[in-house]
Design a protein around this motif. Structure first.
Motif, PDB file in Angstrom:
ATOM      1  N   PHE A 195      52.103 -21.370 -53.864  1.00 49.45           N
ATOM      2  CA  PHE A 195      51.960 -20.786 -52.661  1.00 49.45           C
ATOM      3  C   PHE A 195      52.940 -21.603 -51.422  1.00 49.45           C
ATOM      4  CE2 PHE A 195      47.787 -19.044 -53.478  1.00 49.45           C
ATOM      5  CZ  PHE A 195      47.925 -18.046 -52.794  1.00 49.45           C
ATOM      6  N   SER A 196      53.463 -22.643 -52.106  1.00 51.21           N
ATOM      7  CA  SER A 196      54.628 -23.172 -51.315  1.00 51.21           C
ATOM      8  C   SER A 196      55.792 -22.265 -51.276  1.00 51.21           C
ATOM      9  CB  SER A 196      54.838 -24.735 -51.805  1.00 51.21           C
ATOM     10  OG  SER A 196      56.127 -24.923 -51.844  1.00 51.21           O
ATOM     11  N   ARG A 197      56.148 -21.714 -52.436  1.00 55.74           N
ATOM     12  CA  ARG A 197      57.140 -20.860 -52.367  1.00 55.74           C
ATOM     13  C   ARG A 197      56.964 -19.615 -51.893  1.00 55.74           C
ATOM     14  NH1 ARG A 197      59.304 -20.259 -58.428  1.00 55.74           N
ATOM     15  NH2 ARG A 197      60.532 -18.554 -57.757  1.00 55.74           N
ATOM     16  N   TYR A 198      55.856 -18.752 -51.895  1.00 52.83           N
ATOM     17  CA  TYR A 198      55.377 -17.759 -51.469  1.00 52.83           C
ATOM     18  C   TYR A 198      55.408 -17.901 -49.706  1.00 52.83           C
ATOM     19  CZ  TYR A 198      52.720 -13.437 -50.893  1.00 52.83           C
ATOM     20  OH  TYR A 198      52.100 -12.130 -50.491  1.00 52.83           O
ATOM     21  N   LYS A 199      54.691 -18.757 -49.417  1.00 52.26           N
ATOM     22  CA  LYS A 199      54.317 -18.727 -48.099  1.00 52.26           C
ATOM     23  C   LYS A 199      55.187 -19.484 -47.306  1.00 52.26           C
ATOM     24  CE  LYS A 199      49.665 -19.766 -46.704  1.00 52.26           C
ATOM     25  NZ  LYS A 199      48.425 -20.232 -47.035  1.00 52.26           N
ATOM     26  N   ASP A 244      59.331 -16.343 -50.058  1.00 56.65           N
ATOM     27  CA  ASP A 244      59.928 -15.542 -51.004  1.00 56.65           C
ATOM     28  C   ASP A 244      58.668 -14.271 -51.225  1.00 56.65           C
ATOM     29  OD1 ASP A 244      60.875 -14.359 -53.023  1.00 56.65           O
ATOM     30  OD2 ASP A 244      60.973 -16.027 -54.405  1.00 56.65           O
ATOM     31  N   PHE A 245      59.064 -13.208 -50.527  1.00 56.72           N
ATOM     32  CA  PHE A 245      58.034 -12.128 -50.508  1.00 56.72           C
ATOM     33  C   PHE A 245      57.884 -11.463 -51.977  1.00 56.72           C
ATOM     34  CE2 PHE A 245      56.986  -7.681 -48.820  1.00 56.72           C
ATOM     35  CZ  PHE A 245      55.701  -8.007 -48.600  1.00 56.72           C
ATOM     36  N   LEU A 246      58.954 -11.489 -52.550  1.00 52.49           N
ATOM     37  CA  LEU A 246      58.805 -11.039 -53.885  1.00 52.49           C
ATOM     38  C   LEU A 246      57.588 -11.384 -54.681  1.00 52.49           C
ATOM     39  CD1 LEU A 246      62.127 -10.587 -55.968  1.00 52.49           C
ATOM     40  CD2 LEU A 246      60.567  -8.985 -55.374  1.00 52.49           C
ATOM     41  N   LEU A 247      57.462 -12.634 -54.579  1.00 55.20           N
ATOM     42  CA  LEU A 247      56.366 -13.402 -55.073  1.00 55.20           C
ATOM     43  C   LEU A 247      54.941 -12.630 -54.998  1.00 55.20           C
ATOM     44  CD1 LEU A 247      57.419 -17.131 -55.200  1.00 55.20           C
ATOM     45  CD2 LEU A 247      57.757 -15.425 -56.779  1.00 55.20           C
ATOM     46  N   ARG A 248      54.759 -11.765 -54.100  1.00 52.75           N
ATOM     47  CA  ARG A 248      53.599 -11.093 -53.803  1.00 52.75           C
ATOM     48  C   ARG A 248      53.179 -10.448 -55.008  1.00 52.75           C
ATOM     49  NH1 ARG A 248      57.404  -7.884 -52.350  1.00 52.75           N
ATOM     50  NH2 ARG A 248      57.140  -5.571 -52.440  1.00 52.75           N
ATOM     51  N   LYS A 249      54.068 -10.193 -55.885  1.00 55.36           N
ATOM     52  CA  LYS A 249      53.551  -9.139 -57.084  1.00 55.36           C
ATOM     53  C   LYS A 249      53.293 -10.071 -58.317  1.00 55.36           C
ATOM     54  CE  LYS A 249      57.155  -5.815 -56.351  1.00 55.36           C
ATOM     55  NZ  LYS A 249      58.506  -5.311 -56.642  1.00 55.36           N
ATOM     56  N   VAL A 250      53.256 -11.216 -58.041  1.00 54.26           N
ATOM     57  CA  VAL A 250      52.949 -12.531 -59.327  1.00 54.26           C
ATOM     58  C   VAL A 250      51.697 -12.172 -59.932  1.00 54.26           C
ATOM     59  CG1 VAL A 250      52.661 -14.617 -59.876  1.00 54.26           C
ATOM     60  CG2 VAL A 250      54.764 -13.953 -58.819  1.00 54.26           C
ATOM     61  N   PHE A 290      55.978 -12.165 -42.687  1.00 52.40           N
ATOM     62  CA  PHE A 290      54.769 -11.108 -43.444  1.00 52.40           C
ATOM     63  C   PHE A 290      53.696 -11.997 -43.496  1.00 52.40           C
ATOM     64  CE2 PHE A 290      56.895 -13.644 -46.761  1.00 52.40           C
ATOM     65  CZ  PHE A 290      55.975 -14.229 -47.380  1.00 52.40           C
ATOM     66  N   ASN A 291      52.432 -11.307 -43.733  1.00 49.41           N
ATOM     67  CA  ASN A 291      51.011 -11.610 -43.945  1.00 49.41           C
ATOM     68  C   ASN A 291      51.038 -11.836 -45.669  1.00 49.41           C
ATOM     69  OD1 ASN A 291      48.127 -11.742 -44.708  1.00 49.41           O
ATOM     70  ND2 ASN A 291      47.618 -11.073 -42.622  1.00 49.41           N
ATOM     71  N   GLN A 292      50.927 -12.949 -45.927  1.00 49.84           N
ATOM     72  CA  GLN A 292      50.969 -13.047 -47.330  1.00 49.84           C
ATOM     73  C   GLN A 292      49.520 -12.441 -48.139  1.00 49.84           C
ATOM     74  OE1 GLN A 292      50.190 -15.499 -45.151  1.00 49.84           O
ATOM     75  NE2 GLN A 292      48.259 -16.622 -45.837  1.00 49.84           N
ATOM     76  N   VAL A 293      48.503 -12.246 -47.271  1.00 54.50           N
ATOM     77  CA  VAL A 293      47.424 -11.745 -48.080  1.00 54.50           C
ATOM     78  C   VAL A 293      47.660 -10.197 -48.189  1.00 54.50           C
ATOM     79  CG1 VAL A 293      44.917 -11.714 -48.027  1.00 54.50           C
ATOM     80  CG2 VAL A 293      46.024 -13.618 -47.039  1.00 54.50           C
ATOM     81  N   GLU A 294      48.149  -9.590 -47.105  1.00 57.83           N
ATOM     82  CA  GLU A 294      48.328  -8.285 -47.094  1.00 57.83           C
ATOM     83  C   GLU A 294      49.394  -8.001 -48.149  1.00 57.83           C
ATOM     84  OE1 GLU A 294      48.076  -7.371 -42.302  1.00 57.83           O
ATOM     85  OE2 GLU A 294      49.960  -7.239 -43.339  1.00 57.83           O
ATOM     86  N   GLY A 295      50.452  -8.678 -48.370  1.00 56.87           N
ATOM     87  CA  GLY A 295      51.613  -8.550 -49.345  1.00 56.87           C
ATOM     88  C   GLY A 295      50.591  -8.630 -50.770  1.00 56.87           C
TER      89      GLY A 295
END
Ligand SMILES: [Zn+2]
Ligand SMILES: [Zn+2]
Length: 220
Positions: free
Chosen positions: A86-90, A94-100, A132-137
């Motif tokens: 979450f520290s990297r994503y939010k 790093d929006f790519l991490l939404r796919k993890v 971006f909204n991390q949850v929407e992602g």
């Protein structure tokens, strides 16, 4: 294909993630990274999935006194690997991490067929900061749509009240005007800690006419 988290090229071994969704797509995580995340086990509070106990936890009993019946599910524990994620994503954005966690989320969210999904919104400020909204992602990457029912007021930075006082007295979320409230709703957030936000939003939607509102987070 490279692991989204560590960048190493993945061998064609089946990870837990890829086993779960044989037909859907391949895992975005190598087996090393995959093994750092911890799924919530069998023993947890039946209402909120707090780990380590098998009866209603104290928090859930308090919610009950407030007239809120907690009905939450989650997949992972908030361990160090998840904190790092979450520290990297939010915070690094790093929006790519939404796919993890797409495969895990897709497997879980498809259990809620009759439910309309609603994502906890960010304030406009926060959205502008992060982009971006991390949850929407997370939800979009897993292949699901959600309804745009809620909005969030800007948080007043220099309020004289403490954060907990503010949370107790005013909810920063509100329902947008001229939206139709569906009967069955699943509210989705990224992390459930005290459950304050998500359970108050649940109450808000129930008071607005929703008959069956459940909550879900990737992490508990
Ligand atoms: Zn990796
Ligand atoms: Zn509980």
């Amino acid at each position: 294909m490279k692991c989204l988290l560590c960048g190493q090229t993945m061998k064609t071994v089946l990870t837990f993630g890829s086993l779960l969704l044989l037909r859907n797509d391949e895992s975005c995580l190598c087996s090393d990274c995959d093994s750092t995340f911890e799924r919530i086990g069998e023993e947890h509070c039946p209402n909120c999935m707090k780990i380590g106990l098998s009866t209603n936890c104290q928090d859930c009993q308090l919610w009950c006194k407030e007239g809120i019946e907690v009905s939450h599910s989650a997949i992972f524990t908030y361990n160090q690997a998840m904190k790092d994620f979450f520290s990297r994503y939010k915070f690094d954005g790093d929006f790519l991490l939404r796919k993890v966690f797409s495969s895990f989320l897709s497997e879980e969210l498809k259990k809620y067929k009759e439910y309309q999904f609603v994502v906890i919104p960010l304030s406009k400020e926060r959205y502008a900061d992060r982009g971006f909204n991390q949850v929407e992602g997370l939800v979009e990457a897993a292949g699901f749509k959600y309804l745009d029912l809620l909005d969030k007021r800007e948080e007043r930075a220099n309020s004289s009240k403490s954060r907990s006082e503010r949370l107790a007295t005013e909810l920063p979320f509100f329902i947008k005007s001229e939206v139709t409230i569906p009967k069955k709703i699943l509210i989705i957030d990224d992390i459930y800690t005290t459950g304050t936000t998500i359970n108050r939003v649940k109450k808000l939607l129930e008071d607005a006419g929703a008959e069956d509102v459940k909550t879900f987070s990737l992490v508990r």
